[in-house]
Design a protein around this motif. Structure first.
Motif, PDB file in Angstrom:
ATOM      1  N   GLY A 124       0.579  -1.211  -0.256  1.00 30.97           N
ATOM      2  CA  GLY A 124       0.016  -0.303   0.162  1.00 30.97           C
ATOM      3  C   GLY A 124       0.992   1.328  -0.243  1.00 30.97           C
ATOM      4  N   SER A 125       1.392   1.210   1.261  1.00 29.52           N
ATOM      5  CA  SER A 125       1.586   3.334   1.189  1.00 29.52           C
ATOM      6  C   SER A 125       2.598   2.955   1.795  1.00 29.52           C
ATOM      7  CB  SER A 125       0.592   3.792   2.197  1.00 29.52           C
ATOM      8  OG  SER A 125       0.739   3.467   3.222  1.00 29.52           O
ATOM      9  N   MET A 126       3.344   1.747   2.003  1.00 33.36           N
ATOM     10  CA  MET A 126       4.375   1.864   1.737  1.00 33.36           C
ATOM     11  C   MET A 126       5.953   0.278   2.403  1.00 33.36           C
ATOM     12  SD  MET A 126       4.545   1.346   6.273  1.00 33.36           S
ATOM     13  CE  MET A 126       3.139   2.265   6.631  1.00 33.36           C
ATOM     14  N   LEU A 127       6.617   0.905   1.924  1.00 35.24           N
ATOM     15  CA  LEU A 127       8.242  -0.443   2.129  1.00 35.24           C
ATOM     16  C   LEU A 127       7.859  -0.848   3.618  1.00 35.24           C
ATOM     17  CD1 LEU A 127      10.421   1.254  -0.641  1.00 35.24           C
ATOM     18  CD2 LEU A 127       8.097  -1.369  -0.952  1.00 35.24           C
ATOM     19  N   ILE A 128       7.893  -1.768   3.559  1.00 29.47           N
ATOM     20  CA  ILE A 128       8.545  -2.531   5.253  1.00 29.47           C
ATOM     21  C   ILE A 128       9.528  -3.066   5.075  1.00 29.47           C
ATOM     22  CG2 ILE A 128       7.288  -4.127   7.319  1.00 29.47           C
ATOM     23  CD1 ILE A 128       4.275  -3.739   6.305  1.00 29.47           C
ATOM     24  N   ILE A 129      10.675  -2.880   5.723  1.00 24.63           N
ATOM     25  CA  ILE A 129      12.340  -3.450   5.712  1.00 24.63           C
ATOM     26  C   ILE A 129      11.897  -4.660   6.927  1.00 24.63           C
ATOM     27  CG2 ILE A 129      14.340  -2.863   5.596  1.00 24.63           C
ATOM     28  CD1 ILE A 129      12.492  -0.640   4.059  1.00 24.63           C
ATOM     29  N   TYR A 130      11.596  -5.513   7.211  1.00 24.19           N
ATOM     30  CA  TYR A 130      11.529  -6.235   8.367  1.00 24.19           C
ATOM     31  C   TYR A 130      13.697  -7.040   8.657  1.00 24.19           C
ATOM     32  CZ  TYR A 130       7.022  -7.346   7.823  1.00 24.19           C
ATOM     33  OH  TYR A 130       5.506  -7.227   8.132  1.00 24.19           O
ATOM     34  N   MET A 131      13.713  -7.022  10.078  1.00 23.09           N
ATOM     35  CA  MET A 131      15.158  -6.665  10.285  1.00 23.09           C
ATOM     36  C   MET A 131      15.480  -8.581  10.530  1.00 23.09           C
ATOM     37  SD  MET A 131      16.457  -4.688   8.975  1.00 23.09           S
ATOM     38  CE  MET A 131      18.569  -5.157   9.572  1.00 23.09           C
ATOM     39  N   ASP A 132      13.801  -8.881  11.118  1.00 27.06           N
ATOM     40  CA  ASP A 132      13.886 -10.013  11.139  1.00 27.06           C
ATOM     41  C   ASP A 132      12.113 -10.033  11.922  1.00 27.06           C
ATOM     42  OD1 ASP A 132      13.528  -8.737  14.092  1.00 27.06           O
ATOM     43  OD2 ASP A 132      15.318  -9.447  14.401  1.00 27.06           O
ATOM     44  N   ARG A 133      11.603 -11.029  12.354  1.00 29.45           N
ATOM     45  CA  ARG A 133       9.999 -11.217  12.899  1.00 29.45           C
ATOM     46  C   ARG A 133       9.281 -10.541  13.620  1.00 29.45           C
ATOM     47  NH1 ARG A 133       7.568 -16.184  11.443  1.00 29.45           N
ATOM     48  NH2 ARG A 133       6.346 -15.549  13.208  1.00 29.45           N
ATOM     49  N   ILE A 134      10.339  -9.606  14.095  1.00 29.51           N
ATOM     50  CA  ILE A 134       9.601  -8.507  15.321  1.00 29.51           C
ATOM     51  C   ILE A 134      10.375  -7.514  15.157  1.00 29.51           C
ATOM     52  CG2 ILE A 134      10.192  -7.519  17.917  1.00 29.51           C
ATOM     53  CD1 ILE A 134      10.399 -10.570  17.977  1.00 29.51           C
ATOM     54  N   HIS A 135      11.668  -6.735  14.341  1.00 24.83           N
ATOM     55  CA  HIS A 135      12.341  -5.408  14.407  1.00 24.83           C
ATOM     56  C   HIS A 135      11.839  -5.116  12.435  1.00 24.83           C
ATOM     57  CE1 HIS A 135      14.022  -6.694  17.517  1.00 24.83           C
ATOM     58  NE2 HIS A 135      14.022  -5.720  18.001  1.00 24.83           N
ATOM     59  N   ALA A 136      11.509  -3.670  12.735  1.00 22.90           N
ATOM     60  CA  ALA A 136      11.133  -3.460  11.377  1.00 22.90           C
ATOM     61  C   ALA A 136      11.237  -1.991  10.870  1.00 22.90           C
ATOM     62  CB  ALA A 136       9.492  -4.028  10.584  1.00 22.90           C
ATOM     63  N   TYR A 137      11.784  -1.403   9.793  1.00 20.59           N
ATOM     64  CA  TYR A 137      11.689   0.396   9.486  1.00 20.59           C
ATOM     65  C   TYR A 137      10.470   0.283   8.670  1.00 20.59           C
ATOM     66  CZ  TYR A 137      16.350  -0.235  11.617  1.00 20.59           C
ATOM     67  OH  TYR A 137      17.315  -0.723  12.371  1.00 20.59           O
ATOM     68  N   LEU A 138      10.343   1.047   8.449  1.00 17.38           N
ATOM     69  CA  LEU A 138       8.695   1.359   7.419  1.00 17.38           C
ATOM     70  C   LEU A 138       9.101   3.048   6.777  1.00 17.38           C
ATOM     71  CD1 LEU A 138       6.266   1.729  10.057  1.00 17.38           C
ATOM     72  CD2 LEU A 138       6.756  -0.208   8.711  1.00 17.38           C
ATOM     73  N   LEU A 139       9.008   3.142   4.783  1.00 16.66           N
ATOM     74  CA  LEU A 139       9.430   3.942   4.823  1.00 16.66           C
ATOM     75  C   LEU A 139       8.399   4.046   3.599  1.00 16.66           C
ATOM     76  CD1 LEU A 139      12.652   2.762   2.686  1.00 16.66           C
ATOM     77  CD2 LEU A 139      12.212   4.812   3.816  1.00 16.66           C
ATOM     78  N   PRO A 140       7.272   5.024   4.419  1.00 14.53           N
ATOM     79  CA  PRO A 140       6.687   5.383   3.394  1.00 14.53           C
ATOM     80  C   PRO A 140       7.187   5.880   1.897  1.00 14.53           C
ATOM     81  CG  PRO A 140       6.723   6.867   6.055  1.00 14.53           C
ATOM     82  CD  PRO A 140       8.270   5.868   5.618  1.00 14.53           C
ATOM     83  N   LYS A 141       5.575   5.703   1.171  1.00 14.01           N
ATOM     84  CA  LYS A 141       6.198   5.854   0.183  1.00 14.01           C
ATOM     85  C   LYS A 141       6.489   7.797  -0.349  1.00 14.01           C
ATOM     86  CE  LYS A 141       3.871   1.936  -2.236  1.00 14.01           C
ATOM     87  NZ  LYS A 141       2.895   1.477  -3.579  1.00 14.01           N
ATOM     88  N   THR A 142       5.362   7.886  -0.117  1.00 12.87           N
ATOM     89  CA  THR A 142       5.876   9.517   0.811  1.00 12.87           C
ATOM     90  C   THR A 142       7.248  10.195  -0.076  1.00 12.87           C
ATOM     91  OG1 THR A 142       5.533  10.149   2.821  1.00 12.87           O
ATOM     92  CG2 THR A 142       4.028  10.182   0.823  1.00 12.87           C
ATOM     93  N   VAL A 143       8.043   9.437   1.195  1.00 12.40           N
ATOM     94  CA  VAL A 143       9.496   9.418   1.403  1.00 12.40           C
ATOM     95  C   VAL A 143       9.802   8.667   0.197  1.00 12.40           C
ATOM     96  CG1 VAL A 143      11.655   8.629   2.086  1.00 12.40           C
ATOM     97  CG2 VAL A 143       9.571   9.851   4.281  1.00 12.40           C
ATOM     98  N   LEU A 144       9.898   8.950  -0.220  1.00 17.44           N
ATOM     99  CA  LEU A 144      10.579   7.540  -1.315  1.00 17.44           C
ATOM    100  C   LEU A 144      10.911   8.813  -2.751  1.00 17.44           C
ATOM    101  CD1 LEU A 144       9.353   3.967  -1.165  1.00 17.44           C
ATOM    102  CD2 LEU A 144      10.984   4.552  -0.401  1.00 17.44           C
ATOM    103  N   GLY A 145       9.272   8.933  -2.927  1.00 19.33           N
ATOM    104  CA  GLY A 145       9.330   9.335  -3.852  1.00 19.33           C
ATOM    105  C   GLY A 145       9.298   9.036  -5.601  1.00 19.33           C
ATOM    106  N   GLU A 146       9.783  10.458  -6.309  1.00 11.10           N
ATOM    107  CA  GLU A 146       9.815   9.551  -7.569  1.00 11.10           C
ATOM    108  C   GLU A 146      11.404   7.961  -7.306  1.00 11.10           C
ATOM    109  OE1 GLU A 146      12.913  13.395  -9.717  1.00 11.10           O
ATOM    110  OE2 GLU A 146      10.750  13.620  -9.426  1.00 11.10           O
ATOM    111  N   ASP A 147      11.248   8.129  -6.730  1.00 12.79           N
ATOM    112  CA  ASP A 147      13.235   7.237  -7.331  1.00 12.79           C
ATOM    113  C   ASP A 147      12.168   5.903  -6.523  1.00 12.79           C
ATOM    114  OD1 ASP A 147      15.234   8.655  -6.839  1.00 12.79           O
ATOM    115  OD2 ASP A 147      15.196   8.800  -4.891  1.00 12.79           O
TER     116      ASP A 147
END
Length: 167
Positions: A124-147
């Motif tokens: 949907g509105s983000m990329l979810i970077i899972y490091m393991d089953r518990i820890h993740a970093y969220l990258l909203p698509k608004t931050v990604l922009g045209e890249d």
């Protein structure tokens, strides 16, 4: 294609809410919620006239449980979570083709190689970077922009096969 992508991430309550909604309604739990809600709708539409008042009330509660109540509670939780210092402070994520992921926040940093990243989900509105089953970093698509498209191609190239979903 760029070799390095830098993203400044300041998560909002809305971003956290989308993430928790995804986890609350994905998989078998989501299937159960849909079946439960549809069953309540069918019973309300077909049996309303013959039901007692308390039964009508229970069916309305059942209908609202997964469509209004749970999303509302998840948003309340996300709003509280967004105010925590660890979430409220901006985070810088640097993805380098050669070096992997560098995370910086509040003067601290952590470096991860590509094989240390569990998986990346494009939802949907983000990329979810899972490091393991518990820890993740969220990258909203608004931050990604045209890249976004080129960045996703780099992720697919750098991550082990099968570690990306929805890309």
């Amino acid at each position: 294609m760029k070799q390095k992508y830098d993203f400044q991430v300041k998560l909002t309550a809305k971003d956290l809410w989308h993430f928790t909604m995804y986890h609350a309604y994905f998989g078998m739990t989501g299937v159960f919620c849909v079946i439960f809600t549809l069953s309540a709708v069918v019973l309300i539409l077909t049996r309303w006239e013959v039901l007692e008042t308390y039964q009508r009330g229970l069916l309305v509660i059942c209908l609202l449980l997964f469509t209004v109540w749970q999303p509302g509670l998840l948003y309340y939780k996300a709003r509280r979570q967004a105010k925590r210092p660890a979430i409220a402070a901006p985070m810088e994520l640097t993805f380098s083709r050669n070096e992997g992921l560098l995370v910086r926040q509040n003067g601290q940093s952590a470096q991860f190689s590509w094989d240390q990243i569990g998986r990346v989900d494009r939802r949907g509105s983000m990329l979810i970077i899972y490091m393991d089953r518990i820890h993740a970093y969220l990258l909203p698509k608004t931050v990604l922009g045209e890249d976004e498209e080129n960045f996703c191609k780099m992720l697919k190239d750098c991550l082990p096969q099968g570690h990306t979903r929805g890309m």
